[in-house]
Design a protein around this motif. Structure first.
Motif, mmCIF file in Angstrom:
data_model
loop_
_atom_site.group_PDB
_atom_site.id
_atom_site.type_symbol
_atom_site.label_atom_id
_atom_site.label_comp_id
_atom_site.label_asym_id
_atom_site.label_seq_id
_atom_site.Cartn_x
_atom_site.Cartn_y
_atom_site.Cartn_z
ATOM 1 N N SER A 38 70.826 23.635 12.075
ATOM 2 C CA SER A 38 70.213 23.056 13.277
ATOM 3 C C SER A 38 68.829 23.631 13.541
ATOM 4 C CB SER A 38 71.107 23.269 14.492
ATOM 5 O OG SER A 38 72.281 22.516 14.369
ATOM 6 N N ILE A 39 68.626 24.869 13.167
ATOM 7 C CA ILE A 39 67.291 25.474 13.316
ATOM 8 C C ILE A 39 66.311 24.763 12.388
ATOM 9 C CG2 ILE A 39 65.928 27.578 12.962
ATOM 10 C CD1 ILE A 39 68.502 29.121 13.854
ATOM 11 N N TYR A 40 66.721 24.549 11.141
ATOM 12 C CA TYR A 40 65.864 23.822 10.198
ATOM 13 C C TYR A 40 65.637 22.392 10.685
ATOM 14 C CZ TYR A 40 63.991 21.734 6.004
ATOM 15 O OH TYR A 40 63.189 21.057 5.120
ATOM 16 N N THR A 41 66.673 21.768 11.231
ATOM 17 C CA THR A 41 66.539 20.408 11.763
ATOM 18 C C THR A 41 65.532 20.370 12.909
ATOM 19 O OG1 THR A 41 68.778 19.822 11.095
ATOM 20 C CG2 THR A 41 67.802 18.491 12.843
ATOM 21 N N ALA A 42 65.524 21.406 13.746
ATOM 22 C CA ALA A 42 64.555 21.474 14.850
ATOM 23 C C ALA A 42 63.133 21.501 14.311
ATOM 24 C CB ALA A 42 64.820 22.702 15.710
ATOM 25 N N VAL A 43 62.906 22.254 13.236
ATOM 26 C CA VAL A 43 61.574 22.305 12.616
ATOM 27 C C VAL A 43 61.212 20.935 12.055
ATOM 28 C CG1 VAL A 43 60.185 23.316 10.762
ATOM 29 C CG2 VAL A 43 61.734 24.766 12.081
ATOM 30 N N THR A 44 62.157 20.303 11.384
ATOM 31 C CA THR A 44 61.902 18.986 10.796
ATOM 32 C C THR A 44 61.566 17.958 11.869
ATOM 33 O OG1 THR A 44 63.373 19.468 8.943
ATOM 34 C CG2 THR A 44 62.908 17.145 9.369
ATOM 35 N N LYS A 45 62.346 17.928 12.943
ATOM 36 C CA LYS A 45 62.091 16.968 14.032
ATOM 37 C C LYS A 45 60.745 17.227 14.689
ATOM 38 C CE LYS A 45 66.794 15.683 15.282
ATOM 39 N NZ LYS A 45 67.808 15.647 16.330
ATOM 40 N N ALA A 46 60.415 18.496 14.915
ATOM 41 C CA ALA A 46 59.130 18.830 15.531
ATOM 42 C C ALA A 46 57.984 18.443 14.608
ATOM 43 C CB ALA A 46 59.081 20.311 15.865
ATOM 44 N N THR A 47 58.151 18.669 13.323
ATOM 45 C CA THR A 47 57.112 18.302 12.355
ATOM 46 C C THR A 47 56.878 16.801 12.374
ATOM 47 O OG1 THR A 47 57.689 20.179 10.946
ATOM 48 C CG2 THR A 47 56.455 18.390 9.914
ATOM 49 N N LYS A 48 57.954 16.047 12.385
ATOM 50 C CA LYS A 48 57.823 14.580 12.431
ATOM 51 C C LYS A 48 57.228 14.111 13.752
ATOM 52 C CE LYS A 48 61.342 13.681 8.965
ATOM 53 N NZ LYS A 48 62.657 13.090 8.670
ATOM 54 N N ALA A 49 57.554 14.801 14.843
ATOM 55 C CA ALA A 49 56.955 14.462 16.143
ATOM 56 C C ALA A 49 55.450 14.714 16.106
ATOM 57 C CB ALA A 49 57.616 15.272 17.253
ATOM 58 N N PHE A 50 55.048 15.804 15.452
ATOM 59 C CA PHE A 50 53.612 16.079 15.329
ATOM 60 C C PHE A 50 52.934 15.117 14.352
ATOM 61 C CE2 PHE A 50 54.302 19.987 17.683
ATOM 62 C CZ PHE A 50 53.138 20.032 18.443
ATOM 63 N N ASN A 51 53.676 14.563 13.396
ATOM 64 C CA ASN A 51 53.110 13.515 12.541
ATOM 65 C C ASN A 51 52.695 12.328 13.404
ATOM 66 O OD1 ASN A 51 53.589 14.978 10.188
ATOM 67 N ND2 ASN A 51 55.426 13.839 9.642
ATOM 68 N N LYS A 52 53.590 11.921 14.304
ATOM 69 C CA LYS A 52 53.296 10.802 15.209
ATOM 70 C C LYS A 52 52.139 11.165 16.142
ATOM 71 C CE LYS A 52 55.404 7.664 18.520
ATOM 72 N NZ LYS A 52 56.610 7.284 19.244
ATOM 73 N N PHE A 53 52.177 12.388 16.659
ATOM 74 C CA PHE A 53 51.096 12.860 17.527
ATOM 75 C C PHE A 53 49.753 12.769 16.796
ATOM 76 C CE2 PHE A 53 48.239 16.298 18.681
ATOM 77 C CZ PHE A 53 48.130 16.146 20.051
ATOM 78 N N ALA A 54 49.711 13.217 15.546
ATOM 79 C CA ALA A 54 48.467 13.206 14.766
ATOM 80 C C ALA A 54 47.960 11.777 14.542
ATOM 81 C CB ALA A 54 48.668 13.924 13.442
ATOM 82 N N ARG A 55 48.884 10.827 14.389
ATOM 83 C CA ARG A 55 48.469 9.426 14.253
ATOM 84 C C ARG A 55 47.888 8.904 15.564
ATOM 85 N NH1 ARG A 55 53.328 9.211 11.469
ATOM 86 N NH2 ARG A 55 54.412 8.192 13.193
ATOM 87 N N ASN A 56 48.479 9.315 16.685
ATOM 88 C CA ASN A 56 48.023 8.838 17.995
ATOM 89 C C ASN A 56 46.766 9.540 18.485
ATOM 90 O OD1 ASN A 56 50.126 6.990 18.213
ATOM 91 N ND2 ASN A 56 51.478 8.463 19.193
#
Length: 97
Positions: A38-56
């Motif tokens: 779940s800790i690794y999943t939190a990093v993955t989800k945050a990374t993907k959220a920042f991918n979207k942020f970087a696009r926006n």
């Protein structure tokens, strides 16, 4: 933020804040459950959220910001008890920024 940095708008900062908060909350919950996956999943989800942020918000995450975000993630994960090599990038596999 350095004087003259124009890419850091109030809107971009306001959009990034909950991404960090959600990440910390997820890491805390995973730590309480003693669940490393779940800790690794939190990093993955945050990374993907920042991918979207970087696009926006193009131009907000450049090299320095990327390094600071990765350091933030690594330090948070280290607080859970994981021993990470400082040069290891937990976000690399999923990061587009």
């Amino acid at each position: 933020m350095k004087s003259g940095d124009t890419q850091f708008t109030s809107e971009a900062i306001d959009a990034a804040e909950p991404l960090f908060a959600d990440f910390i909350e997820a890491v805390c919950k995973a730590t309480a459950r003693k669940n490393p996956k779940s800790i690794y999943t939190a990093v993955t989800k945050a990374t993907k959220a920042f991918n979207k942020f970087a696009r926006n918000y193009p131009g907000v995450i450049e090299t320095e910001e990327r390094e600071e975000i990765v350091t933030f993630f690594n330090q948070a994960v280290k607080q859970t008890g994981f021993d990470l090599d400082p040069s290891f990038d937990l976000t690399e596999e999923h990061r587009a920024w």
